[in-house]
Design a protein around this motif. Structure first.
Motif, PDB file in Angstrom:
ATOM      1  N   ASP A  60      15.931  -3.605 -17.936  1.00 11.12           N
ATOM      2  CA  ASP A  60      15.102  -4.789 -18.033  1.00 11.12           C
ATOM      3  C   ASP A  60      15.931  -5.995 -17.626  1.00 11.12           C
ATOM      4  N   GLU A  61      15.549  -6.662 -16.532  1.00  7.12           N
ATOM      5  CA  GLU A  61      16.322  -7.791 -16.021  1.00  7.12           C
ATOM      6  C   GLU A  61      16.409  -8.933 -17.025  1.00  7.12           C
ATOM      7  N   LYS A  62      15.435  -9.042 -17.925  1.00  7.43           N
ATOM      8  CA  LYS A  62      15.406 -10.159 -18.864  1.00  7.43           C
ATOM      9  C   LYS A  62      16.390  -9.954 -20.017  1.00  7.43           C
ATOM     10  N   THR A  63      16.714  -8.699 -20.311  1.00  2.60           N
ATOM     11  CA  THR A  63      17.553  -8.430 -21.476  1.00  2.60           C
ATOM     12  C   THR A  63      18.927  -7.865 -21.121  1.00  2.60           C
ATOM     13  N   SER A  64      19.130  -7.463 -19.871  1.00  2.61           N
ATOM     14  CA  SER A  64      20.384  -6.821 -19.487  1.00  2.61           C
ATOM     15  C   SER A  64      21.361  -7.816 -18.878  1.00  2.61           C
ATOM     16  N   LYS A  65      22.600  -7.718 -19.300  1.00  2.00           N
ATOM     17  CA  LYS A  65      23.656  -8.539 -18.728  1.00  2.00           C
ATOM     18  C   LYS A  65      24.221  -7.831 -17.512  1.00  2.00           C
ATOM     19  N   HIS A  66      24.463  -8.580 -16.432  1.00  2.00           N
ATOM     20  CA  HIS A  66      24.997  -7.971 -15.227  1.00  2.00           C
ATOM     21  C   HIS A  66      26.526  -8.003 -15.215  1.00  2.00           C
ATOM     22  N   TYR A  67      27.108  -6.934 -14.720  1.00  2.00           N
ATOM     23  CA  TYR A  67      28.556  -6.811 -14.626  1.00  2.00           C
ATOM     24  C   TYR A  67      28.949  -6.505 -13.184  1.00  2.00           C
ATOM     25  N   ARG A  68      30.196  -6.837 -12.862  1.00  2.00           N
ATOM     26  CA  ARG A  68      30.720  -6.502 -11.540  1.00  2.00           C
ATOM     27  C   ARG A  68      31.414  -5.148 -11.611  1.00  2.00           C
ATOM     28  N   ALA A  69      31.085  -4.294 -10.669  1.00  2.00           N
ATOM     29  CA  ALA A  69      31.656  -2.949 -10.633  1.00  2.00           C
ATOM     30  C   ALA A  69      32.282  -2.692  -9.267  1.00  2.00           C
ATOM     31  N   GLN A 189      27.348   3.128 -21.975  1.00  5.53           N
ATOM     32  CA  GLN A 189      26.981   2.897 -23.375  1.00  5.53           C
ATOM     33  C   GLN A 189      28.180   3.107 -24.289  1.00  5.53           C
ATOM     34  N   ARG A 190      28.961   4.115 -23.979  1.00  8.08           N
ATOM     35  CA  ARG A 190      30.137   4.448 -24.787  1.00  8.08           C
ATOM     36  C   ARG A 190      31.131   3.306 -24.840  1.00  8.08           C
ATOM     37  N   HIS A 191      31.195   2.531 -23.739  1.00 10.04           N
ATOM     38  CA  HIS A 191      32.158   1.438 -23.657  1.00 10.04           C
ATOM     39  C   HIS A 191      31.518   0.052 -23.805  1.00 10.04           C
ATOM     40  N   GLY A 192      30.269   0.035 -24.272  1.00  9.82           N
ATOM     41  CA  GLY A 192      29.623  -1.221 -24.619  1.00  9.82           C
ATOM     42  C   GLY A 192      29.109  -2.064 -23.473  1.00  9.82           C
ATOM     43  N   LEU A 193      28.997  -1.486 -22.270  1.00 13.83           N
ATOM     44  CA  LEU A 193      28.463  -2.243 -21.134  1.00 13.83           C
ATOM     45  C   LEU A 193      26.961  -2.048 -20.949  1.00 13.83           C
ATOM     46  N   LEU A 194      26.397  -1.181 -21.760  1.00 13.69           N
ATOM     47  CA  LEU A 194      24.966  -0.909 -21.685  1.00 13.69           C
ATOM     48  C   LEU A 194      24.472  -0.577 -23.080  1.00 13.69           C
ATOM     49  N   SER A 195      23.362  -1.164 -23.448  1.00 10.40           N
ATOM     50  CA  SER A 195      22.824  -0.929 -24.799  1.00 10.40           C
ATOM     51  C   SER A 195      21.990   0.333 -24.845  1.00 10.40           C
TER      52      SER A 195
END
Length: 195
Positions: A60-69, A189-195
């Motif tokens: 969900d674009e409204k609730t997800s924080k974007h990260y650089r990979a 999820q394991r490393h806290g980058l995704l809920s």
């Protein structure tokens, strides 16, 4: 001759059958490297057509924080597959073909204030392998007192000794190829980058 990396790439294609519409995409098993090049072009086209049918994998674009990979992978075919999987998550993606490029990209991004939050690192590459690259990144972080970037090993090997070598070089986690949407999701999820 066919390498372990080529075989791994083919297995990745086959594994993606479970992700895409089976009536639209079918992945044959290919054994020759020259066939893989042509196949990679076809898969790229088919993946593009399937994007709209895979909305359930997008955050969900409204609730997800974007990260650089950063994807560090020398096999062009694997680059396509891995990047397409990662595009289903809130990640802005860069790709490097060897460890030396990745090291330079990491430092450049840091100097520009655009650091990577996660690096997916192939272990065996020409010019500079993933183990050496990870060690150099960790040394840079230590010298500049930076928080460690999450580095995930990507490899066709699954032996415990190989996993240990990855962790000892400074990598944080380990994913065996073929990677899947679920394996990436669980890792983030394991490393806290995704809920």
């Amino acid at each position: 001759h066919t390498t372990l990396e080529d075989i791994s790439s083919v297995i990745i294609y086959r594994d993606l059958n479970s992700t895409f519409d089976e009536e639209t995409i079918s992945f044959p098993v290919i054994h020759r490297k020259n066939s893989l090049r042509k196949f990679s072009i076809e898969i790229a086209k088919k993946i593009e057509l399937q994007k709209e049918k895979n909305q359930k994998y997008l955050p969900d674009e409204k609730t997800s924080k974007h990260y650089r990979a950063l994807i560090v992978e020398d096999n062009p075919t694997s680059q396509i597959i891995i990047s397409e999987i990662l595009k289903r998550f809130p990640l802005e993606i860069d790709i490097c073909s060897n460890g030396k490029e990745a090291e330079e990209s990491y430092c450049t991004k840091h100097q520009a204030g655009l650091s990577y939050q996660v690096i997916f690192m192939d272990c065996e590459m020409p010019i500079q392998d993933g183990f050496t690259t990870t060690s150099k990144i960790r040394k840079f972080e230590s010298t500049h007192r930076l928080q460690n970037t999450l580095i995930i090993a990507l490899t066709a090997h699954n032996e415990p000794a190989y996993k240990m070598k990855s962790l000892e070089s400074g990598m944080d986690d380990f994913l065996s190829k073929p990677i899947t949407i679920d394996s990436i999701r669980h890792c983030l999820q394991r490393h806290g980058l995704l809920s």
